[in-house]
Write a protein that holds these residues in place. Structure first.
Motif, mmCIF file in Angstrom:
data_model
loop_
_atom_site.group_PDB
_atom_site.id
_atom_site.type_symbol
_atom_site.label_atom_id
_atom_site.label_comp_id
_atom_site.label_asym_id
_atom_site.label_seq_id
_atom_site.Cartn_x
_atom_site.Cartn_y
_atom_site.Cartn_z
ATOM 1 N N PHE A 1 -2.981 -7.460 -0.933
ATOM 2 C CA PHE A 1 -3.772 -7.679 -1.914
ATOM 3 C C PHE A 1 -4.659 -8.840 -1.647
ATOM 4 O O PHE A 1 -3.956 -10.026 -1.456
ATOM 5 C CB PHE A 1 -2.971 -7.816 -3.362
ATOM 6 C CG PHE A 1 -2.649 -6.621 -3.909
ATOM 7 C CD1 PHE A 1 -2.026 -5.647 -3.291
ATOM 8 C CD2 PHE A 1 -2.507 -6.342 -5.376
ATOM 9 C CE1 PHE A 1 -1.429 -4.437 -3.787
ATOM 10 C CE2 PHE A 1 -1.828 -5.266 -5.990
ATOM 11 C CZ PHE A 1 -1.377 -4.307 -5.208
ATOM 12 N N ILE B 1 -6.119 -3.575 -1.359
ATOM 13 C CA ILE B 1 -6.743 -3.727 -2.666
ATOM 14 C C ILE B 1 -7.160 -5.190 -3.048
ATOM 15 O O ILE B 1 -6.720 -6.213 -2.381
ATOM 16 C CB ILE B 1 -5.465 -3.412 -3.774
ATOM 17 C CG1 ILE B 1 -5.109 -2.025 -3.472
ATOM 18 C CG2 ILE B 1 -5.930 -3.545 -5.094
ATOM 19 C CD1 ILE B 1 -3.983 -1.474 -4.250
ATOM 20 N N SER B 2 -8.398 -5.063 -3.604
ATOM 21 C CA SER B 2 -9.069 -6.392 -3.745
ATOM 22 C C SER B 2 -9.869 -6.297 -5.119
ATOM 23 O O SER B 2 -10.277 -5.218 -5.398
ATOM 24 C CB SER B 2 -10.071 -6.874 -2.691
ATOM 25 O OG SER B 2 -10.654 -7.893 -2.986
ATOM 26 N N ASN B 3 -9.968 -7.417 -5.809
ATOM 27 C CA ASN B 3 -10.658 -7.528 -7.218
ATOM 28 C C ASN B 3 -12.227 -8.178 -6.895
ATOM 29 O O ASN B 3 -12.645 -8.476 -7.696
ATOM 30 C CB ASN B 3 -9.862 -8.550 -8.104
ATOM 31 C CG ASN B 3 -9.527 -9.689 -7.734
ATOM 32 O OD1 ASN B 3 -9.425 -9.810 -6.446
ATOM 33 N ND2 ASN B 3 -9.590 -10.773 -8.668
ATOM 34 N N GLU C 1 -3.107 -2.598 -13.341
ATOM 35 C CA GLU C 1 -2.006 -2.519 -12.594
ATOM 36 C C GLU C 1 -1.258 -1.029 -12.793
ATOM 37 O O GLU C 1 -0.535 -0.557 -11.878
ATOM 38 C CB GLU C 1 -0.865 -3.287 -13.233
ATOM 39 C CG GLU C 1 -0.954 -4.859 -12.959
ATOM 40 C CD GLU C 1 0.145 -5.756 -13.424
ATOM 41 O OE1 GLU C 1 0.083 -6.821 -12.901
ATOM 42 O OE2 GLU C 1 1.029 -5.415 -14.129
ATOM 43 N N GLN D 1 -2.837 0.657 -9.735
ATOM 44 C CA GLN D 1 -2.475 0.213 -8.794
ATOM 45 C C GLN D 1 -1.057 0.766 -8.130
ATOM 46 O O GLN D 1 -1.080 0.990 -7.230
ATOM 47 C CB GLN D 1 -2.378 -1.417 -8.752
ATOM 48 C CG GLN D 1 -3.829 -2.099 -8.679
ATOM 49 C CD GLN D 1 -3.593 -3.730 -9.089
ATOM 50 O OE1 GLN D 1 -2.716 -4.021 -9.409
ATOM 51 N NE2 GLN D 1 -4.616 -4.299 -8.560
ATOM 52 N N ILE E 1 4.427 -5.514 -0.472
ATOM 53 C CA ILE E 1 3.187 -5.899 -0.847
ATOM 54 C C ILE E 1 2.991 -7.452 -0.395
ATOM 55 O O ILE E 1 3.839 -8.153 -0.580
ATOM 56 C CB ILE E 1 3.013 -5.863 -2.723
ATOM 57 C CG1 ILE E 1 3.160 -4.315 -2.853
ATOM 58 C CG2 ILE E 1 1.947 -6.329 -2.961
ATOM 59 C CD1 ILE E 1 3.265 -4.146 -4.435
ATOM 60 N N LEU F 1 0.317 -10.488 -0.968
ATOM 61 C CA LEU F 1 -0.521 -11.197 -1.676
ATOM 62 C C LEU F 1 -1.158 -12.249 -0.968
ATOM 63 O O LEU F 1 -0.654 -13.318 -0.545
ATOM 64 C CB LEU F 1 -0.125 -11.703 -3.011
ATOM 65 C CG LEU F 1 0.916 -11.017 -3.836
ATOM 66 C CD1 LEU F 1 1.368 -11.411 -5.074
ATOM 67 C CD2 LEU F 1 0.117 -9.449 -4.232
ATOM 68 N N TYR G 1 -4.360 -13.379 -3.245
ATOM 69 C CA TYR G 1 -4.808 -12.542 -4.445
ATOM 70 C C TYR G 1 -4.511 -13.485 -5.951
ATOM 71 O O TYR G 1 -3.613 -13.808 -6.213
ATOM 72 C CB TYR G 1 -3.928 -11.226 -4.615
ATOM 73 C CG TYR G 1 -4.137 -10.411 -5.584
ATOM 74 C CD1 TYR G 1 -5.319 -9.640 -5.348
ATOM 75 C CD2 TYR G 1 -3.327 -10.102 -6.723
ATOM 76 C CE1 TYR G 1 -5.805 -8.852 -6.500
ATOM 77 C CE2 TYR G 1 -3.784 -9.443 -7.810
ATOM 78 C CZ TYR G 1 -4.825 -8.668 -7.550
ATOM 79 O OH TYR G 1 -5.262 -7.788 -8.598
#
Length: 300
Positions: free
Chosen positions: A109, A137-139, A168, A171, A183, A185, A188
């Motif tokens: 993330f 996964i990225s915002n 979420e 996700q 996972i 981060l 993130y």
């Protein structure tokens, strides 16, 4: 690049074929090492590496990591696990026996800052991080180009506190689809809900840009500059529901002085963050970490 990495991963799997990792955590008492060693000898295993630690000689907890080799282990691992169960019950063990060449499926993330992602990818490409990077996964969209150039699935998911639970849920569906076991981060910049964290106990690794417990939360470099510190650092830890207070895996520091403003501290800190996170991830995927209460035992 995909073909190159497949060759590296195939070589790793072949070179580690027959190698097995045994992790044990249990109340300390006489005879644990003798029982485990005798069991492995009786079942045709050869110990390659062994590390142990006791928290307290009187009423402490005992931790053990053994790397051993055994012929035909892939076909016999379930039988070996079943045979070990009586010993585990006798000593009240939390334990695992896993094949060393089975790569853990990892999701990364990331938000806008990509230095930690770059480090993980570089270590992966160099063969120092033997994991299956299943997806990112990225915002934000900044990481898409580098990720997709390596043929790794990239998923953009806008995230903020107003839509956090909805995001979420999506996700978690992705992580289940890819059978994710870890996972990471990699900067993130979103807080995970307790519900999300509960799905992955001691399976979410975060990098915090501060030498915890100092400067918990946002803007630690600004806080460090305002405080006039002479050392800055970074901390990699497992994520719990207490912000930046999960079991610490790895930390490092760098000396700074009065000439360094907040921007300079941030630049210096990025280098520390990259290496600290990469080491923590490497130790996790090599089954070198055991968690006890809010601490870690790291056999590195």
């Amino acid at each position: 690049m995909k073909s190159y990495m497949n060759k590296k991963l195939d070589h790793y799997k072949t070179s580690n074929e027959g190698n097995v990792r045994l992790l044990v955590s249990c109340p300390d008492q006489p005879g644990i090492v003798a029982a485990v060693s005798a069991f492995l000898f009786k079942n045709g295993a050869n110990i390659i590496e062994s590390h142990q630690y006791t928290t307290d000689p009187e009423n402490g907890r005992f931790f053990l990591r053994i790397l051993f080799e055994k012929n035909n282990i892939k076909e016999e691992i379930l039988e070996l696990q079943q045979k070990f169960t009586p010993i585990a019950e006798q000593f009240q063990m939390h334990w695992s026996i896993t094949l060393a060449n089975e790569l853990k499926k990892m999701a990364i993330f990331v938000s806008k800052e990509l230095h930690c992602l770059h480090e993980l990818i570089w270590e992966w490409q160099s063969g120092n991080l033997m994991a299956d990077i299943a997806l990112v996964i990225s915002n934000h969209e900044e990481a898409r180009e580098i990720v997709e150039s390596l043929h790794i699935p990239f998923h953009y998911m806008k995230a903020n506190k107003e839509i956090r639970k909805e995001v979420e849920t999506k996700q978690l569906e992705l992580l289940e689809r890819y059978q994710i076991e870890l996972i990471v981060l990699a900067r993130y910049m979103q807080i995970l809900t307790p519900s999300f964290v509960s799905h992955f106990p001691n399976q979410i690794i975060n990098i915090h840009h501060s030498f915890l417990p100092a400067f918990i939360g946002a803007n630690p470099y600004k806080k460090a500059y305002d405080r006039g510190v002479k050392l800055i650092g970074a901390t990699s830890h497992y994520v719990t529901n207490d912000l930046d207070e999960g079991p610490i895996i790895e930390q490092d520091i760098e000396r700074v002085d009065h000439r360094d403003d907040a921007a300079a501290l941030k630049n210096i800190g990025r280098t520390i963050e990259r290496s600290v996170l990469a080491r923590a991830v490497k130790w996790h995927i090599e089954d070198r970490i055991l968690v006890h209460e809010n601490k870690t035992i790291v056999f590195n």
